[in-house]
Write a protein that holds these residues in place. Structure first.
Motif, PDB file in Angstrom:
ATOM      1  N   GLY A 105      23.589  -0.618 -13.583  1.00 35.85           N
ATOM      2  CA  GLY A 105      22.435   0.035 -14.185  1.00 35.85           C
ATOM      3  C   GLY A 105      22.617   0.421 -15.639  1.00 35.85           C
ATOM      4  N   GLU A 106      23.794   0.128 -16.216  1.00 40.78           N
ATOM      5  CA  GLU A 106      24.029   0.456 -17.627  1.00 40.78           C
ATOM      6  C   GLU A 106      23.196  -0.425 -18.551  1.00 40.78           C
ATOM      7  N   ILE A 107      22.920  -1.635 -18.112  1.00 39.28           N
ATOM      8  CA  ILE A 107      22.078  -2.547 -18.886  1.00 39.28           C
ATOM      9  C   ILE A 107      20.822  -2.837 -18.071  1.00 39.28           C
ATOM     10  N   LYS A 108      19.672  -2.360 -18.563  1.00 38.98           N
ATOM     11  CA  LYS A 108      18.401  -2.603 -17.891  1.00 38.98           C
ATOM     12  C   LYS A 108      17.608  -3.699 -18.584  1.00 38.98           C
TER      13      LYS A 108
ATOM     14  N   ILE B 120      18.438  -6.720 -21.771  1.00 39.69           N
ATOM     15  CA  ILE B 120      19.615  -7.334 -22.371  1.00 39.69           C
ATOM     16  C   ILE B 120      19.958  -6.727 -23.724  1.00 39.69           C
ATOM     17  N   SER B 121      18.972  -6.197 -24.437  1.00 38.14           N
ATOM     18  CA  SER B 121      19.248  -5.582 -25.736  1.00 38.14           C
ATOM     19  C   SER B 121      20.035  -4.276 -25.599  1.00 38.14           C
ATOM     20  N   ASP B 122      20.105  -3.736 -24.358  1.00 35.39           N
ATOM     21  CA  ASP B 122      20.898  -2.525 -24.123  1.00 35.39           C
ATOM     22  C   ASP B 122      22.378  -2.760 -24.388  1.00 35.39           C
ATOM     23  N   ILE B 123      22.766  -4.015 -24.510  1.00 34.48           N
ATOM     24  CA  ILE B 123      24.166  -4.353 -24.758  1.00 34.48           C
ATOM     25  C   ILE B 123      24.676  -3.717 -26.047  1.00 34.48           C
ATOM     26  N   ASP B 124      23.760  -3.437 -26.980  1.00 33.50           N
ATOM     27  CA  ASP B 124      24.156  -2.801 -28.239  1.00 33.50           C
ATOM     28  C   ASP B 124      24.683  -1.385 -28.030  1.00 33.50           C
ATOM     29  N   LYS B 125      24.388  -0.797 -26.882  1.00 33.72           N
ATOM     30  CA  LYS B 125      24.824   0.572 -26.611  1.00 33.72           C
ATOM     31  C   LYS B 125      26.214   0.622 -25.987  1.00 33.72           C
ATOM     32  N   ILE B 126      26.735  -0.532 -25.543  1.00 29.51           N
ATOM     33  CA  ILE B 126      28.029  -0.590 -24.861  1.00 29.51           C
ATOM     34  C   ILE B 126      29.126  -0.838 -25.888  1.00 29.51           C
ATOM     35  N   ALA B 127      30.034   0.130 -26.023  1.00 31.15           N
ATOM     36  CA  ALA B 127      31.030   0.083 -27.098  1.00 31.15           C
ATOM     37  C   ALA B 127      31.964  -1.129 -27.021  1.00 31.15           C
ATOM     38  N   ASP B 128      32.353  -1.550 -25.834  1.00 26.04           N
ATOM     39  CA  ASP B 128      33.359  -2.610 -25.700  1.00 26.04           C
ATOM     40  C   ASP B 128      32.774  -4.010 -25.648  1.00 26.04           C
ATOM     41  N   LEU B 129      31.469  -4.121 -25.876  1.00 27.37           N
ATOM     42  CA  LEU B 129      30.836  -5.437 -25.829  1.00 27.37           C
ATOM     43  C   LEU B 129      30.324  -5.827 -27.209  1.00 27.37           C
ATOM     44  N   PRO B 130      30.167  -7.128 -27.461  1.00 23.27           N
ATOM     45  CA  PRO B 130      29.624  -7.564 -28.759  1.00 23.27           C
ATOM     46  C   PRO B 130      28.153  -7.197 -28.862  1.00 23.27           C
ATOM     47  N   SER B 131      27.568  -7.424 -30.013  1.00 31.73           N
ATOM     48  CA  SER B 131      26.169  -7.078 -30.228  1.00 31.73           C
ATOM     49  C   SER B 131      25.237  -8.064 -29.528  1.00 31.73           C
ATOM     50  N   TYR B 132      23.987  -7.636 -29.349  1.00 32.54           N
ATOM     51  CA  TYR B 132      22.978  -8.528 -28.767  1.00 32.54           C
ATOM     52  C   TYR B 132      22.787  -9.754 -29.652  1.00 32.54           C
ATOM     53  N   LYS B 133      22.902  -9.548 -30.966  1.00 36.02           N
ATOM     54  CA  LYS B 133      22.793 -10.656 -31.920  1.00 36.02           C
ATOM     55  C   LYS B 133      23.865 -11.710 -31.644  1.00 36.02           C
ATOM     56  N   TYR B 134      25.079 -11.254 -31.319  1.00 40.00           N
ATOM     57  CA  TYR B 134      26.178 -12.156 -30.998  1.00 40.00           C
ATOM     58  C   TYR B 134      25.893 -12.891 -29.678  1.00 40.00           C
ATOM     59  N   ILE B 135      25.386 -12.138 -28.698  1.00 40.17           N
ATOM     60  CA  ILE B 135      25.082 -12.728 -27.383  1.00 40.17           C
ATOM     61  C   ILE B 135      24.070 -13.861 -27.521  1.00 40.17           C
ATOM     62  N   LYS B 136      23.074 -13.686 -28.402  1.00 39.55           N
ATOM     63  CA  LYS B 136      22.037 -14.711 -28.570  1.00 39.55           C
ATOM     64  C   LYS B 136      22.585 -16.001 -29.172  1.00 39.55           C
ATOM     65  N   LYS B 137      23.798 -15.916 -29.749  1.00 34.71           N
ATOM     66  CA  LYS B 137      24.429 -17.134 -30.255  1.00 34.71           C
ATOM     67  C   LYS B 137      25.093 -17.930 -29.134  1.00 34.71           C
TER      68      LYS B 137
END
Length: 305
Positions: A78-81, A83-100
């Motif tokens: 439930g931490e990611i509802k 996909i853009s919520d990924i920007d809030k997770i410190a140990d993960l790359p940015s949503y911009k990176y994910i879209k690559k």
């Protein structure tokens, strides 16, 4: 004008990597103890060049399969509802990176999350804002983003800044901080970073720039800490465009206030000073006394212990 040396920057990057076990532009910019990624790119040309300098690969920093598993785990918890919520997770790359790594269609299929494809206009953003405000009465950017998914980038695209958007909506920004929570060194670094970020690398940001780009403190607060914006420019490593002959002096203001004290037999309030055309405005007074409290000013004027 150089603010760092290459040796200092590589030392910061190695220490960051040692402590965080990763080094991305996002993680580096979140680290208050180092310079910003823009400064790194100024000295090394690109972020990848700097990484090569400290012996790290310039390729993808995340294992795609491991990243996939971690994101799915965060979705299930439930931490990611969205996909853009990924920007809030410190140990993960940015949503911009994910879209690559994956297209929107692939992400919808892999993660099982419907990704909203917005085609915003200024009018549609305003409509979303009014809906959220009606629901919550008061509204912040964080609340707007949570409720609608509208990103900071979208706001900047149409309005340049959150403050300018509020003015577009007929409201006055109300989140300027008057209680300073940063040290002088932190304020200098904040000013340096925003100046470089907006391309004011020679003379530094102006007071108008700071207001437009949502700098957390007002000009009067900076003046109370550093006497003037020009002095802040100087100690931040920028050039001073021109010297301004001051309209008042501290001693002159002390005399004016003392005369008013003798005339009225009491200390004037900040509101009374602001309405008195024969006195400088309170912001100017605070500027010379390097404080934000009128009680401190009167204490010095009357030489009270």
């Amino acid at each position: 004008m150089k603010l760092y040396s290459k040796e200092e920057i590589t030392k910061q990057m190695r220490l960051h990597y040692s402590e965080k076990k990763t080094i991305t532009m996002k993680s580096f910019n979140e680290n208050k103890n180092v310079c910003c990624s823009t400064t790194v790119k100024r000295y090394f040309g690109t972020w990848n060049n700097a990484k090569k300098e400290i012996g790290l690969s310039s390729g993808i920093e995340y294992d795609k399969l491991k990243l996939l598993a971690v994101i799915k785990e965060k979705i299930n918890s439930g931490e990611i509802k969205r996909i853009s919520d990924i920007d809030k997770i410190a140990d993960l790359p940015s949503y911009k990176y994910i879209k690559k790594l994956w297209t929107i269609e692939e992400m919808e299929k892999i993660f099982g999350i419907k990704i909203k494809k917005y085609a915003y206009t200024a009018e549609s953003i305003a409509l979303q804002y009014n809906k959220v405000k009606k629901k919550h009465n008061k509204i912040t950017f964080e609340l707007l983003k949570k409720e609608t998914g509208i990103s900071a980038g979208t706001i900047r695209k149409y309005f340049k800044s959150w403050n300018m958007f509020l003015r577009y909506m007929g409201e006055e920004p109300n989140h300027i901080i008057t209680s300073v929570t940063h040290t002088n060194e932190e304020l200098i670094e904040l000013y340096r970073r925003i100046s470089i970020k907006i391309g004011k690398e020679k003379y530094g940001a102006t007071s108008r720039d700071l207001k437009e780009y949502d700098f957390p403190y007002s000009k009067s607060v900076l003046a109370s800490r550093f006497t003037s914006l020009n002095y802040l420019r100087k100690i931040a490593g920028f050039e001073i465009k021109r010297e301004i002959t001051p309209k008042y002096s501290k001693q002159g203001i002390k005399l004016m206030l003392y005369n008013k004290y003798k005339k009225y037999g009491r200390k004037l309030t900040q509101t009374e000073i602001a309405k008195n055309d024969s006195l400088p405005n309170p912001s100017s007074i605070f500027y010379y006394f390097q404080t934000t409290k009128i009680s401190d000013v009167w204490r010095e004027v009357l030489n009270e212990k």
